[in-house]
Structures are given as structure tokens and as C-alpha cells.
Design a protein around this motif. Structure first.
Motif, mmCIF file in Angstrom:
data_model
loop_
_atom_site.group_PDB
_atom_site.id
_atom_site.type_symbol
_atom_site.label_atom_id
_atom_site.label_comp_id
_atom_site.label_asym_id
_atom_site.label_seq_id
_atom_site.Cartn_x
_atom_site.Cartn_y
_atom_site.Cartn_z
ATOM 1 N N ILE A 3 0.862 -1.175 0.000
ATOM 2 C CA ILE A 3 0.000 0.000 0.000
ATOM 3 C C ILE A 3 0.899 1.225 0.000
ATOM 4 C CG2 ILE A 3 -1.806 1.269 1.211
ATOM 5 C CD1 ILE A 3 -2.360 -1.420 2.740
ATOM 6 N N ASP A 4 0.776 2.056 -0.994
ATOM 7 C CA ASP A 4 1.546 3.298 -1.073
ATOM 8 C C ASP A 4 0.632 4.460 -0.720
ATOM 9 O OD1 ASP A 4 4.080 2.222 -2.042
ATOM 10 O OD2 ASP A 4 2.950 1.736 -3.846
ATOM 11 N N ILE A 5 0.874 5.053 0.434
ATOM 12 C CA ILE A 5 0.071 6.193 0.883
ATOM 13 C C ILE A 5 0.475 7.441 0.121
ATOM 14 C CG2 ILE A 5 -0.480 7.653 2.855
ATOM 15 C CD1 ILE A 5 0.114 5.178 4.622
ATOM 16 N N MET A 6 1.762 7.570 -0.168
ATOM 17 C CA MET A 6 2.260 8.733 -0.900
ATOM 18 C C MET A 6 3.488 8.315 -1.687
ATOM 19 S SD MET A 6 4.712 11.296 -1.234
ATOM 20 C CE MET A 6 5.657 11.313 0.258
ATOM 21 N N GLU A 7 3.407 8.460 -2.990
ATOM 22 C CA GLU A 7 4.573 8.288 -3.847
ATOM 23 C C GLU A 7 4.733 9.572 -4.639
ATOM 24 O OE1 GLU A 7 5.551 3.943 -5.250
ATOM 25 O OE2 GLU A 7 3.517 4.471 -5.875
ATOM 26 N N HIS A 8 5.966 10.029 -4.696
ATOM 27 C CA HIS A 8 6.275 11.252 -5.422
ATOM 28 C C HIS A 8 7.511 10.972 -6.272
ATOM 29 C CE1 HIS A 8 6.896 15.878 -5.254
ATOM 30 N NE2 HIS A 8 7.230 15.377 -6.409
ATOM 31 N N VAL A 9 7.389 11.127 -7.562
ATOM 32 C CA VAL A 9 8.492 10.879 -8.485
ATOM 33 C C VAL A 9 9.090 12.224 -8.869
ATOM 34 C CG1 VAL A 9 9.164 9.850 -10.681
ATOM 35 C CG2 VAL A 9 7.345 8.817 -9.330
ATOM 36 N N GLY A 10 10.390 12.368 -8.662
ATOM 37 C CA GLY A 10 11.064 13.654 -8.842
ATOM 38 C C GLY A 10 10.864 14.318 -10.189
ATOM 39 N N HIS A 11 10.778 13.557 -11.266
ATOM 40 C CA HIS A 11 10.634 14.171 -12.582
ATOM 41 C C HIS A 11 9.195 14.605 -12.877
ATOM 42 C CE1 HIS A 11 9.944 9.840 -13.573
ATOM 43 N NE2 HIS A 11 9.018 10.348 -14.364
ATOM 44 N N ASN A 12 8.304 14.457 -11.895
ATOM 45 C CA ASN A 12 6.905 14.853 -12.074
ATOM 46 C C ASN A 12 6.470 15.643 -10.837
ATOM 47 O OD1 ASN A 12 4.402 15.089 -13.183
ATOM 48 N ND2 ASN A 12 3.888 12.932 -13.076
ATOM 49 N N LEU A 13 7.156 16.745 -10.578
ATOM 50 C CA LEU A 13 6.971 17.533 -9.368
ATOM 51 C C LEU A 13 5.511 17.940 -9.175
ATOM 52 C CD1 LEU A 13 8.472 18.800 -6.988
ATOM 53 C CD2 LEU A 13 8.657 20.895 -8.343
ATOM 54 N N GLY A 14 5.014 17.702 -7.990
ATOM 55 C CA GLY A 14 3.654 18.091 -7.639
ATOM 56 C C GLY A 14 2.617 17.000 -7.808
ATOM 57 N N THR A 15 2.960 15.917 -8.472
ATOM 58 C CA THR A 15 2.010 14.819 -8.652
ATOM 59 C C THR A 15 2.236 13.772 -7.574
ATOM 60 O OG1 THR A 15 1.888 15.187 -11.028
ATOM 61 C CG2 THR A 15 1.160 13.036 -10.221
ATOM 62 N N ILE A 16 1.203 13.508 -6.790
ATOM 63 C CA ILE A 16 1.253 12.551 -5.699
ATOM 64 C C ILE A 16 0.409 11.339 -6.092
ATOM 65 C CG2 ILE A 16 0.733 12.155 -3.258
ATOM 66 C CD1 ILE A 16 2.933 14.262 -3.850
ATOM 67 N N HIS A 17 0.944 10.147 -5.854
ATOM 68 C CA HIS A 17 0.272 8.891 -6.187
ATOM 69 C C HIS A 17 -0.074 8.129 -4.910
ATOM 70 C CE1 HIS A 17 1.806 8.941 -10.445
ATOM 71 N NE2 HIS A 17 2.699 9.715 -9.865
ATOM 72 N N ALA A 18 -1.227 7.502 -4.896
ATOM 73 C CA ALA A 18 -1.573 6.480 -3.901
ATOM 74 C C ALA A 18 -1.886 5.218 -4.691
ATOM 75 C CB ALA A 18 -2.777 6.892 -3.062
ATOM 76 N N SER A 19 -1.396 4.073 -4.194
ATOM 77 C CA SER A 19 -1.566 2.835 -4.950
ATOM 78 C C SER A 19 -1.706 1.643 -4.020
ATOM 79 C CB SER A 19 -0.349 2.578 -5.856
ATOM 80 O OG SER A 19 -0.115 3.654 -6.727
ATOM 81 N N ALA A 20 -2.392 0.631 -4.513
ATOM 82 C CA ALA A 20 -2.465 -0.664 -3.852
ATOM 83 C C ALA A 20 -2.008 -1.705 -4.867
ATOM 84 C CB ALA A 20 -3.888 -0.955 -3.379
#
Length: 124
Positions: A3-20
Motif C-alpha cells: 500500500i503506497d500512501i504517498m509516492e512522489h516521483v522527482g521528474h513529475n513535481l507536484g504529482t502525488i500517487h496512492a496505490s495498492a
């Protein structure tokens, strides 16, 4: 499962992902249960990342704004393995299959992840 509560990828600043992720829902086949939200000041200010997780549903929020919901389909553990304890990991990941898509900017280092607090509540 993961379970990813918050994923942030540096090359996509400002986009936060949640995933299962589970046996049947994996990022490698682009079948994971996921959603995103844009937070313009993500790198400048603290934000609250919240996960509500019950046997029936997962919901993720940023600053109390719901942006991810995944309901238990009742189709077994291969899709919903979230009926057991999980470890909590705070991770600064650099590179990998996703983070390295556009290469790694060496001028961006050093970096840090600042966490004000982590709270876990459990219903009895």
C-alpha cells in the motif's frame, strides 16, 4: 501486497500517487489500483497524507482531500491481501524503473525527506 500512501516521483513535481499492489494488481502490468492528485507546493510545505484502511475499502487523502478509493471486490487474497498487518516504511528512493525514466539529476543532491510526525490509529 503493498500500500503506497504517498509516492512522489522527482521528474513529475507536484504529482502525488496512492496505490495498492497485489498479486493480480501490479505496476509491472499497469493493473495496480492507483490514482493521483496535484499539489502545487508539495516541495515547499508540509502536507498531511492520510490512509483510511478497513476490510472493505482503502481511501487516501492529501490535506483531507480524498483522491484515491479502492473497494474490496470480494474476489480473494490475490486481489485484496490487505487482511493482515503490514510494515510501515518511509522511503527516499532514487532511480529504479520508475524514478529513473528521465535519468537522475546529480545536481539535485543532497536531498532530505522531512517528516513532522507519523500517527497510526486502530479501531478496536
Amino acid at each position: 501486497g503493498e500500500i503506497d500512501i504517498m509516492e512522489h516521483v522527482g521528474h513529475n513535481l507536484g504529482t502525488i500517487h496512492a496505490s495498492a499492489h497485489s498479486k493480480d494488481y501490479q505496476w509491472q502490468t499497469n493493473t495496480q489500483q492507483t490514482d493521483t492528485i496535484h499539489i502545487a507546493d508539495v516541495a515547499e510545505n508540509f502536507h498531511s497524507y492520510i490512509l483510511e484502511w478497513t476490510p472493505e475499502v482503502m481511501k487516501a487523502y492529501v490535506d483531507d482531500k480524498l483522491y484515491f478509493e479502492y473497494k474490496n471486490e470480494g474476489l480473494g487474497e490475490a486481489k485484496w491481501p490487505y487482511i493482515q498487518p503490514f510494515y510501515l516504511i518511509l522511503n527516499v528512493a532514487v532511480g529504479g524503473a520508475w524514478g529513473n525514466v528521465q535519468g537522475i539529476d546529480a545536481d539535485a543532491f543532497p536531498q532530505s525527506m522531512q517528516v513532522d510526525y507519523v500517527r497510526i490509529y486502530q479501531k478496536k
